[in-house]
Every structure is written in C-alpha cells, then in structure tokens.
Design an enzyme around this catalytic site. Structure first.
Site, PDB file in Angstrom:
ATOM      1  N   ASP A   1      54.730  41.460 -28.263  1.00 34.25           N
ATOM      2  CA  ASP A   1      54.091  40.710 -29.353  1.00 34.25           C
ATOM      3  C   ASP A   1      55.056  40.277 -30.455  1.00 34.25           C
ATOM      4  OD1 ASP A   1      54.605  43.064 -30.667  1.00 34.25           O
ATOM      5  OD2 ASP A   1      52.518  43.684 -30.866  1.00 34.25           O
TER       6      ASP A   1
ATOM      7  N   HIS B   1      56.898  44.608 -30.698  1.00 37.66           N
ATOM      8  CA  HIS B   1      56.844  45.661 -29.679  1.00 37.66           C
ATOM      9  C   HIS B   1      57.207  45.099 -28.311  1.00 37.66           C
ATOM     10  CE1 HIS B   1      53.864  46.542 -32.904  1.00 37.66           C
ATOM     11  NE2 HIS B   1      54.584  47.642 -32.948  1.00 37.66           N
TER      12      HIS B   1
ATOM     13  N   SER C   1      54.402  52.984 -34.215  1.00 40.02           N
ATOM     14  CA  SER C   1      53.748  52.196 -33.162  1.00 40.02           C
ATOM     15  C   SER C   1      54.495  52.223 -31.836  1.00 40.02           C
ATOM     16  CB  SER C   1      53.568  50.746 -33.612  1.00 40.02           C
ATOM     17  OG  SER C   1      54.820  50.173 -33.912  1.00 40.02           O
TER      18      SER C   1
END
Ligand SMILES: *[C@@H]1O[C@H](CO)[C@@H](O)[C@H](O)[C@H]1NC(C)=O
Ligand SMILES: *[C@@H]1O[C@H](CO)[C@@H](O)[C@H](O)[C@H]1NC(C)=O
Ligand SMILES: *[C@@H]1O[C@H](CO)[C@@H](O)[C@H](O)[C@H]1NC(C)=O
Length: 368
Positions: free
Chosen positions: A342, A345, A40
């Site tokens: 978040d 991240h 990610s």
C-alpha cells in the site's frame, strides 16, 4: 560428461537462486511460544480492536492474497512474524486485544502506528500526530498484565524457551517529523532517544525471563512509495540505481547502525546470563529483493519495483488522499510479483523473502 553437465546445472541453479534457503518450516529451535512487540509491520489485529484505521486493514483488499479476508494485518497476506511462527512450527500469533484469541503459543502486542518514544517526546518537538498509539511502554504494560493474569511465577521458565521479537520500531517516530518539515539532521538527533526506548524495552522483557530476543530495524525509508511521493526531487543524483531516495535510505541505515551498536553492548552485558539478543536485518532483506528481483520473481506489471500494488495513482501509485482500500484506489493484478503493498507496507511475497533472509542469518544464533 554427465557429471560435467550436472555441475553446470548446479552452478546455474546457484545463480538463479542467490540465497540458499533452508526449509520454511521447523528450522527454528523448539520455541514454546513467540511474543511480538511492534507496529503495523507486525500487528496481527490489535489496532483493528483499539482505534481508528487510516489504512483500512479491516477490509479487503487487505488480506486478499493469503487469508482471503481482512484480519487487521497491513498487507495482502502474511507478515514477517507469521513466517517466523511457521518456521518455528507454531501457529500464527493472535492479537492481545482479540477477546477470542488463543494465547497458548504466544501473544502479539504490536499496534499499528506505535512509536518507540512516548507522547511527550513528540509534544516537546512540536510534532503532531492524529491519534497516539500504545507505544513501547504501554505494550510492556499489556505484557505485564498478561503475566499477572496467566502464568505469574511460572512465566519466567516459559519465556526462557520462547522467542521475543522486539520491533521493528522507529518508522513511526520519524515519518511524522519528515512530513511536518523537520530536516534530516534534526530527525537524526531523535535516533539516540528512539534506540534508548528500544533498549529499555528489551531489558524489561529480559527481566521477565526472556532469553532469545530478535530486534529488527527499519526498512530503507527512501524506497517506500510514500516517502518517494512526499520527498521526490528532480535531481537524478538524489536517487540510487533502484530509484530510491538515497538520503532517506542513509537515514534508516544510520538508525540501524546505532541500534546494532547498542544491541552489541546489551549482548555483552547479558551474555553471562544465557541471554542472546540478535539484530534482525529487515533493511538487508529488503535490499536483497531489489538486487535479485528477476530471479526472485518480483516484476511489478508497471515495470517499477518502487510502485505500490494498491493505491490511488501517481508515479508511485501512492496518494495520501486515496489510500489503498479507499474510494479511488485500485489493486494490481499480481500482488505476488509486487514488493510494495500500500505504499508504506510490503506484500506477502516480500515478507516471505525478508523473513527467510533474516531466519537464515539468525536461526543458529538463537538456538536454545
Ligand atoms: C468470539 O467468538 C464467538 C463464537 O465463535 C463469536 O460469536 C464472537 O463474535 C467472537 N467475538 C469476537 C469479539 O470476535
Ligand atoms: C509548531 O508547529 C506549528 C505548525 O506545525 C507552528 O505554527 C508553530 O510555530 C510551531 N511552534 C514552535 C514552538 O515551533
Ligand atoms: C502485576 O502484578 C504486580 C505484583 O502484584 C504489580 O506490582 C504490578 O503493578 C502488576 N502489573 C500490572 C500491569 O497489572
């Protein structure tokens, strides 16, 4: 007199901007393209097209700061790979699974949630996962499919003038183990396996003609709001000066040292073939933000740098039951001053700084 005050000004400027950044565009050699593998931290839209999203990066507020729409990137804006592409004067990389993607200047094979290790590795250790994502071996298979369907014999020449970014990998190999109660010393025993998978992957891209490979390592896990929330203690000694959990930072540093030793060996092995493999110090770039937060304009409105901008509340604005973008979560008013997006991240602003930090360290080594 005029001279004197001019140099005072220069000295002041030097301290205000502790890192002298090169221009953000065109500082890299003339790479023809960029090929990214990872999770990610570098996914620009593969998971969006592949499976379910725990963090809803397919919806606003993801993307709100830069793209003004969700793109599948796990941030409010650009990722490190986007800043690196810009620095190489190349367009942002499209996700491999994007049927409408334009791949003339590279491909992004990274999938959010991807591990370095294979499924069997976790099964053997009784570690469960919600949905197993395409790990290194499957991303390499995609890469080989791409080769077969595009340049075949001419690929090697094109790859020789391209930048390969292999990682970060590792976070997703360790987070579920920590969450499922494995001790740090047990998880440390996974590190050689994780690094071996990464090294195997790097060798595979070299076999296809890659000559310039950047291999980043993970962030200091103990500074992530998710880790701080799940592993917080009431002992002040467990935390460093920034409020990060020392033992998880030490763990990430251990992985990174192990990775660097393996990369040095690989470098020596392939040096005579004109291959250059460099470590990407995401950990150092991240800590550099904490050490220079004021000068760099990081100043989360809550007064805490270890608090997520977007999340469902709590000491670190991170609640697994109410992740960013889901009901019950809220977004800070100025993501440009926040480090964490978040809770897992980082923000566009952090990515910009870390990419500049890394580019400054590696650009000359990667010269073609
Ligand atoms: C691809 O692009 C076409 C035309 O721009 C659009 O209609 C279609 O929805 C796009 N498909 C995907 C999968 O994004
Ligand atoms: C595997 O984990 C589950 C719960 O996470 C536990 O109940 C079970 O005893 C474990 N099995 C082994 C062999 O460790
Ligand atoms: C690519 O082509 C080679 C040679 O024909 C073949 O051996 C290989 O299995 C193919 N790989 C993929 C992933 O399709």
């Amino acid at each position: 007199m005029a001279m004197a005050s001019y140099s005072v000004l220069l000295i002041t400027a030097f301290f205000l901007f502790p890192i002298a950044f090169a221009a953000t565009s065109g500082i890299f050699p003339a790479f023809k393209s960029i090929y990214q593998f990872g999770n990610s931290l570098s996914d620009t839209g593969n998971l969006l097209r592949w499976g379910t999203m725990f963090y809803p990066a397919d919806k606003l507020p993801y993307g709100e700061t830069y793209f003004r729409k969700a793109t599948g990137r796990f941030s409010d804006g650009r990722l490190i790979v986007d800043f690196i592409a810009a620095a190489a004067n190349l367009p942002y990389l499209d996700a491999y699974l994007n049927k409408n993607g334009s791949f003339a200047h590279g491909v992004n094979f990274a999938v959010a949630g991807a591990t370095a290790n294979e499924r069997e590795f976790f099964d053997k250790r009784n570690i469960s996962y919600d949905e197993f994502k395409p790990a290194i071996l499957e991303q390499l298979e995609w890469f080989e499919k791409y080769i077969n369907s595009t340049c075949r014999k001419d690929c090697a020449e094109k790859f020789g003038n391209s930048l390969f970014i292999f990682g970060e990998y590792g976070g997703n190999d360790y987070f579920p183990a920590f969450q499922q109660g494995k001790s740090i010393s047990e998880v440390m025993s996974y590190v050689p396996h994780t690094v071996a998978s990464i090294i195997h992957g790097v060798k595979r891209v070299i076999q296809h003609g890659a000559k310039r490979i950047l291999v980043p390592g993970p962030y200091p896990f103990g500074c992530l709001p998710s880790q701080l929330t799940s592993s917080g203690t009431d002992k002040a000694d467990d935390y460093d000066q920034f409020g990060c959990l020392k033992k998880y930072n030490d763990f990430a540093a251990y992985h990174n040292r192990f990775l660097q030793v393996a990369l040095s060996k690989l470098n020596r092995q392939y040096a005579s073939k004109g291959v250059v493999i460099v470590y990407g110090d995401f950990y150092g770039g991240f800590m550099n933000i904490f050490h220079n937060a004021n000068e760099l304009g990081f100043n989360h409105e809550s007064g805490s740098l270890v608090k997520a901008c977007c999340g469902g509340g709590g000491a670190y604005n991170f609640d697994k039951a109410k992740p960013c973008g889901k009901e019950g979560s809220s977004v800070c008013t100025n993501p440009k001053a926040a480090v964490h997006w978040d809770g897992v991240h980082l923000t566009d602003a952090s990515h910009r700084h870390i990419s500049q930090f890394v580019i400054n360290q590696v650009a000359s080594k990667l010269a073609l």
